[in-house]
Design a protein around this motif. Structure first.
Motif, PDB file in Angstrom:
ATOM      1  N   PHE A  13       2.935  14.893   3.327  1.00 59.15           N
ATOM      2  CA  PHE A  13       3.516  13.521   3.336  1.00 59.15           C
ATOM      3  C   PHE A  13       2.653  12.594   4.288  1.00 59.15           C
ATOM      4  O   PHE A  13       2.334  11.004   4.165  1.00 59.15           O
ATOM      5  CB  PHE A  13       4.892  13.366   3.575  1.00 59.15           C
ATOM      6  N   ARG A  14       1.834  12.369   5.794  1.00 55.58           N
ATOM      7  CA  ARG A  14       1.609  12.196   6.328  1.00 55.58           C
ATOM      8  C   ARG A  14       0.006  11.754   5.559  1.00 55.58           C
ATOM      9  O   ARG A  14      -0.403  10.489   5.907  1.00 55.58           O
ATOM     10  CB  ARG A  14       0.913  13.003   7.211  1.00 55.58           C
ATOM     11  N   GLN A  15      -0.581  12.973   5.013  1.00 55.85           N
ATOM     12  CA  GLN A  15      -2.072  12.242   4.018  1.00 55.85           C
ATOM     13  C   GLN A  15      -1.654  11.342   2.896  1.00 55.85           C
ATOM     14  O   GLN A  15      -1.915  10.582   2.928  1.00 55.85           O
ATOM     15  CB  GLN A  15      -2.027  13.362   3.078  1.00 55.85           C
ATOM     16  N   ARG A  16      -0.841  10.746   2.226  1.00 53.53           N
ATOM     17  CA  ARG A  16      -0.211  10.110   2.015  1.00 53.53           C
ATOM     18  C   ARG A  16       0.118   8.554   2.371  1.00 53.53           C
ATOM     19  O   ARG A  16      -0.532   7.871   1.791  1.00 53.53           O
ATOM     20  CB  ARG A  16       1.152  10.274   0.940  1.00 53.53           C
ATOM     21  N   ILE A  17       0.657   8.944   3.314  1.00 57.16           N
ATOM     22  CA  ILE A  17       0.713   7.621   3.781  1.00 57.16           C
ATOM     23  C   ILE A  17      -0.743   7.265   4.938  1.00 57.16           C
ATOM     24  O   ILE A  17      -0.834   5.972   4.892  1.00 57.16           O
ATOM     25  CB  ILE A  17       1.909   8.067   5.339  1.00 57.16           C
ATOM     26  N   PHE A  18      -1.651   8.470   5.306  1.00 57.02           N
ATOM     27  CA  PHE A  18      -2.961   7.355   5.551  1.00 57.02           C
ATOM     28  C   PHE A  18      -3.737   7.750   4.593  1.00 57.02           C
ATOM     29  O   PHE A  18      -4.235   6.361   4.442  1.00 57.02           O
ATOM     30  CB  PHE A  18      -3.834   8.867   5.981  1.00 57.02           C
ATOM     31  N   ILE A  19      -3.212   7.510   3.680  1.00 54.98           N
ATOM     32  CA  ILE A  19      -5.063   7.006   2.175  1.00 54.98           C
ATOM     33  C   ILE A  19      -4.222   5.746   1.532  1.00 54.98           C
ATOM     34  O   ILE A  19      -4.446   4.932   1.781  1.00 54.98           O
ATOM     35  CB  ILE A  19      -3.936   8.059   0.592  1.00 54.98           C
ATOM     36  N   ALA A  20      -2.474   5.483   2.204  1.00 49.18           N
ATOM     37  CA  ALA A  20      -1.711   4.059   2.361  1.00 49.18           C
ATOM     38  C   ALA A  20      -2.828   2.851   3.163  1.00 49.18           C
ATOM     39  O   ALA A  20      -3.451   1.875   2.786  1.00 49.18           O
ATOM     40  CB  ALA A  20      -0.438   4.229   2.485  1.00 49.18           C
TER      41      ALA A  20
ATOM     42  N   VAL B 238       1.258  -1.638   0.156  1.00 48.23           N
ATOM     43  CA  VAL B 238      -0.018  -0.585   0.009  1.00 48.23           C
ATOM     44  C   VAL B 238       0.453   0.919   0.541  1.00 48.23           C
ATOM     45  O   VAL B 238       0.615   2.523  -0.614  1.00 48.23           O
ATOM     46  CB  VAL B 238      -0.869   0.335   1.038  1.00 48.23           C
ATOM     47  N   LEU B 239       1.729   1.554   0.701  1.00 49.62           N
ATOM     48  CA  LEU B 239       2.821   2.530   0.045  1.00 49.62           C
ATOM     49  C   LEU B 239       4.195   2.231  -0.325  1.00 49.62           C
ATOM     50  O   LEU B 239       3.290   3.259  -1.435  1.00 49.62           O
ATOM     51  CB  LEU B 239       4.165   2.162   1.337  1.00 49.62           C
ATOM     52  N   LYS B 240       3.383   1.511  -1.424  1.00 46.90           N
ATOM     53  CA  LYS B 240       3.803   1.828  -3.198  1.00 46.90           C
ATOM     54  C   LYS B 240       2.940   2.625  -3.575  1.00 46.90           C
ATOM     55  O   LYS B 240       3.556   3.152  -4.494  1.00 46.90           O
ATOM     56  CB  LYS B 240       4.373   0.291  -3.555  1.00 46.90           C
ATOM     57  N   MET B 241       1.675   1.977  -3.411  1.00 48.49           N
ATOM     58  CA  MET B 241       0.696   2.771  -3.889  1.00 48.49           C
ATOM     59  C   MET B 241       0.460   3.691  -4.173  1.00 48.49           C
ATOM     60  O   MET B 241       0.059   4.906  -5.369  1.00 48.49           O
ATOM     61  CB  MET B 241      -0.467   2.239  -3.996  1.00 48.49           C
ATOM     62  N   VAL B 242       1.100   4.729  -2.977  1.00 46.22           N
ATOM     63  CA  VAL B 242       1.656   6.059  -2.667  1.00 46.22           C
ATOM     64  C   VAL B 242       2.842   6.876  -3.631  1.00 46.22           C
ATOM     65  O   VAL B 242       2.973   8.146  -2.628  1.00 46.22           O
ATOM     66  CB  VAL B 242       0.713   6.594  -1.683  1.00 46.22           C
ATOM     67  N   GLY B 243       3.024   5.869  -3.764  1.00 44.98           N
ATOM     68  CA  GLY B 243       4.525   6.273  -4.208  1.00 44.98           C
ATOM     69  C   GLY B 243       5.645   6.320  -2.908  1.00 44.98           C
ATOM     70  O   GLY B 243       6.842   7.147  -3.299  1.00 44.98           O
ATOM     71  N   ILE B 244       5.574   5.829  -1.973  1.00 43.68           N
ATOM     72  CA  ILE B 244       6.314   5.721  -0.785  1.00 43.68           C
ATOM     73  C   ILE B 244       6.626   4.626  -1.220  1.00 43.68           C
ATOM     74  O   ILE B 244       7.098   3.228  -0.781  1.00 43.68           O
ATOM     75  CB  ILE B 244       6.291   5.514   0.420  1.00 43.68           C
ATOM     76  N   SER B 245       8.382   4.407  -1.417  1.00 37.32           N
ATOM     77  CA  SER B 245       9.467   2.970  -1.751  1.00 37.32           C
ATOM     78  C   SER B 245      10.433   3.027  -0.446  1.00 37.32           C
ATOM     79  O   SER B 245      10.261   1.482  -0.686  1.00 37.32           O
ATOM     80  CB  SER B 245      10.360   3.132  -3.152  1.00 37.32           C
ATOM     81  N   ASN B 246      10.497   3.662  -0.061  1.00 36.84           N
ATOM     82  CA  ASN B 246      11.539   4.088   1.200  1.00 36.84           C
ATOM     83  C   ASN B 246      11.079   3.150   2.344  1.00 36.84           C
ATOM     84  O   ASN B 246      11.247   4.137   3.431  1.00 36.84           O
ATOM     85  CB  ASN B 246      13.025   4.999   1.470  1.00 36.84           C
ATOM     86  N   HIS B 247       9.754   1.907   2.707  1.00 35.47           N
ATOM     87  CA  HIS B 247       9.275   1.666   3.705  1.00 35.47           C
ATOM     88  C   HIS B 247       9.656   1.555   4.902  1.00 35.47           C
ATOM     89  O   HIS B 247       9.141   1.824   5.598  1.00 35.47           O
ATOM     90  CB  HIS B 247       7.880   0.409   2.726  1.00 35.47           C
TER      91      HIS B 247
ATOM     92  N   SER C 286      -5.291   3.895   4.777  1.00 32.46           N
ATOM     93  CA  SER C 286      -6.576   3.465   4.388  1.00 32.46           C
ATOM     94  C   SER C 286      -6.922   1.902   3.275  1.00 32.46           C
ATOM     95  O   SER C 286      -8.142   2.059   3.073  1.00 32.46           O
ATOM     96  CB  SER C 286      -7.323   4.941   4.022  1.00 32.46           C
ATOM     97  N   MET C 287      -6.123   1.545   2.635  1.00 31.53           N
ATOM     98  CA  MET C 287      -5.956   0.945   1.368  1.00 31.53           C
ATOM     99  C   MET C 287      -6.114  -0.372   2.270  1.00 31.53           C
ATOM    100  O   MET C 287      -5.507  -1.536   0.751  1.00 31.53           O
ATOM    101  CB  MET C 287      -5.666   1.448   0.748  1.00 31.53           C
ATOM    102  N   ILE C 288      -5.495  -0.577   3.225  1.00 28.97           N
ATOM    103  CA  ILE C 288      -5.069  -1.733   3.511  1.00 28.97           C
ATOM    104  C   ILE C 288      -5.689  -2.794   3.803  1.00 28.97           C
ATOM    105  O   ILE C 288      -5.182  -3.906   2.727  1.00 28.97           O
ATOM    106  CB  ILE C 288      -4.417  -1.721   5.102  1.00 28.97           C
ATOM    107  N   PHE C 289      -7.233  -2.710   3.537  1.00 30.37           N
ATOM    108  CA  PHE C 289      -7.530  -3.985   3.429  1.00 30.37           C
ATOM    109  C   PHE C 289      -8.055  -3.954   1.654  1.00 30.37           C
ATOM    110  O   PHE C 289      -9.020  -4.664   1.678  1.00 30.37           O
ATOM    111  CB  PHE C 289      -9.142  -4.184   4.132  1.00 30.37           C
ATOM    112  N   LYS C 290      -8.116  -3.767   0.879  1.00 25.90           N
ATOM    113  CA  LYS C 290      -8.657  -2.994  -0.211  1.00 25.90           C
ATOM    114  C   LYS C 290     -10.134  -2.730  -0.432  1.00 25.90           C
ATOM    115  O   LYS C 290     -11.296  -3.133  -0.556  1.00 25.90           O
ATOM    116  CB  LYS C 290      -8.956  -4.515  -1.280  1.00 25.90           C
ATOM    117  N   PRO C 291     -10.312  -1.475   0.328  1.00 24.68           N
ATOM    118  CA  PRO C 291     -11.991  -1.383   0.490  1.00 24.68           C
ATOM    119  C   PRO C 291     -11.974  -1.526  -0.588  1.00 24.68           C
ATOM    120  O   PRO C 291     -11.780  -1.002  -1.662  1.00 24.68           O
ATOM    121  CB  PRO C 291     -11.744   0.109   1.318  1.00 24.68           C
ATOM    122  N   ASP C 292     -14.105  -1.285  -1.218  1.00 26.41           N
ATOM    123  CA  ASP C 292     -14.661  -1.258  -2.190  1.00 26.41           C
ATOM    124  C   ASP C 292     -14.258   0.376  -2.158  1.00 26.41           C
ATOM    125  O   ASP C 292     -14.678   0.964  -3.472  1.00 26.41           O
ATOM    126  CB  ASP C 292     -16.074  -2.237  -2.282  1.00 26.41           C
TER     127      ASP C 292
END
Ligand SMILES: Nc1ncnc2c1ncn2[C@@H]1O[C@H](COP(=O)(O)OP(=O)(O)OP(=O)(O)O)[C@@H](O)[C@H]1O
Ligand SMILES: [Mg+2]
Length: 348
Positions: free
Chosen positions: A174-181, A150-159, A183-189
């Protein structure tokens, strides 16, 4: 009767519909006895894999709509009517336990202010793991793999490095990008982003929208993006839903709405932001007057005191939402049928 028939037409259940909000009413019962009808009979649908943009000025009921979908309306607010059909189940009929299983795993909500979304005393890694374990048991390795994805999905590679740090060590964007990641952990519909860029600077806003677009492309989920900025919805949405004083004033596929807005309020919103290339040279105007007092709404159309096309009927009778063209709904007695925002025919 005509309005009911029209609304029914819009709501016919289709197999590609993920969320169908029907006649939703969420009212706030103030200690003074006043009732604020923050959301008052809202209808819309979100198709599978599509993006719905909800736009309206401050106080129009956008956040109350999103919080109603999650069933997290603040006191003294109450959902007093309607249906929220998500994957053909009415969320308003579920027990709190069933609803808490859906929150975060099938529907995720991203808030405006990324600072309040995190616990300042836990590392990003700890918070990602905690978010995961709320819904599912898994080994540390499995969780780590999903966090990396999920971090990769939002363009973060140095996880590795990111996960060891605390939220305060990053910028708000950057925090908002991490939060988006997260939020996607369970692949919400369904991902609901409630003004996710409002508290951020212009360049960061573009980054967040890009992150949302990337996530959507990869995960194929549906998104509701809530904003008061037409620039944001015009980039990202398939359909647009315009709210005013707790109601829908216009809903339409994006392109048609941006080129041929039918409701005078939509016209005002479009004129107030730089939008299409062709409009660059035109002067921008803000909508005259102020958003309405939600405790004392005017008798007829709530927008009538600010409308430049107002007619006597508008002061007396509330316009109902009706279908004026296929897929286009407007709540106005006199929709602007000949208005265009641009003469550029290539925009058709
Ligand atoms: N906790 C509350 N108590 C009382 N009234 C509330 C509460 N939250 C919202 N409201 C009422 O509901 C209306 C809609 O609020 P909402 O937060 O949905 O607006 P919004 O469209 O999200 O605005 P913004 O763009 O500023 O976020 C407000 O005008 C307010 O009158
Ligand atoms: Mg809001």
């Amino acid at each position: 009767m005509k309005q009911n028939a029209d609304v029914k037409k819009q709501q016919t259940v289709q197999p590609d519909v993920l969320l169908e909000v029907k006649d939703l009413k969420t009212y706030f019962y103030m200690p003074s006895g006043a009732v604020v009808k923050a959301v008052d009979g809202v209808n819309f649908t979100v198709k599978k894999g599509s993006v719905l943009g909800i736009i309206g000025e401050s106080g129009s009921g956008k956040s109350v709509t999103s919080r109603s979908i999650m069933r997290i309306v603040d006191e003294p607010g109450k959902i007093v009517g309607g249906e929220i059909n998500f994957k053909n189940r009415n969320l308003l009929k579920l027990s709190e336990k069933e609803m808490s299983r859906i929150r975060g795993s099938q529907i995720s909500l991203i808030f405006q202010d990324p600072t309040t979304s995190f616990n300042p005393y836990m590392t990003i890694g700890e918070q990602l793991i905690e978010a995961y374990l709320v819904h599912k048991k898994a080994s540390k390795e499995e969780i780590k793999q999903r966090c990396i994805e999920v971090l990769k999905m939002v363009g973060i590679s140095n996880h590795e490095e990111i996960m060891k740090k605390y939220p305060c060590e990053f910028s708000a964007g950057f925090r908002q990008r991490i939060f988006i990641a997260m939020s996607m952990i369970f692949k919400p519909d369904l991902l609901i982003a409630d003004e996710p860029t409002t508290s951020l600077g212009i360049t960061i806003q573009a980054e967040i929208i890009e992150a949302l677009i990337d996530v959507k492309k990869e995960a194929g989920n549906s998104v509701i993006i809530i904003t008061h900025d037409f620039g944001v919805v015009s980039q990202f949405s398939d359909d647009i839903f315009v709210m005013y004083a707790g109601r829908c004033v216009e809903s339409s596929p994006k392109k048609k709405l941006l080129l041929y807005p039918r409701h005078p309020y939509t016209v005002g919103l479009i004129r107030s932001v730089p939008l299409l290339e062709a409009r660059k040279t035109k002067r921008l105007k803000s909508i005259k007057g102020f958003p309405p007092d939600m405790v004392n709404l005017p008798k007829g159309c709530a927008f009538s005191p600010r409308c430049e096309f107002v007619q006597p009927k508008c002061l007396e009778e509330q316009p109902m939402l009706r279908e004026i063209e296929e897929g286009r709904m407007v709540a106005c007695h006199y929709p602007l049928m000949d208005y265009r925002t641009s003469d550029d025919t290539t925009l058709e």
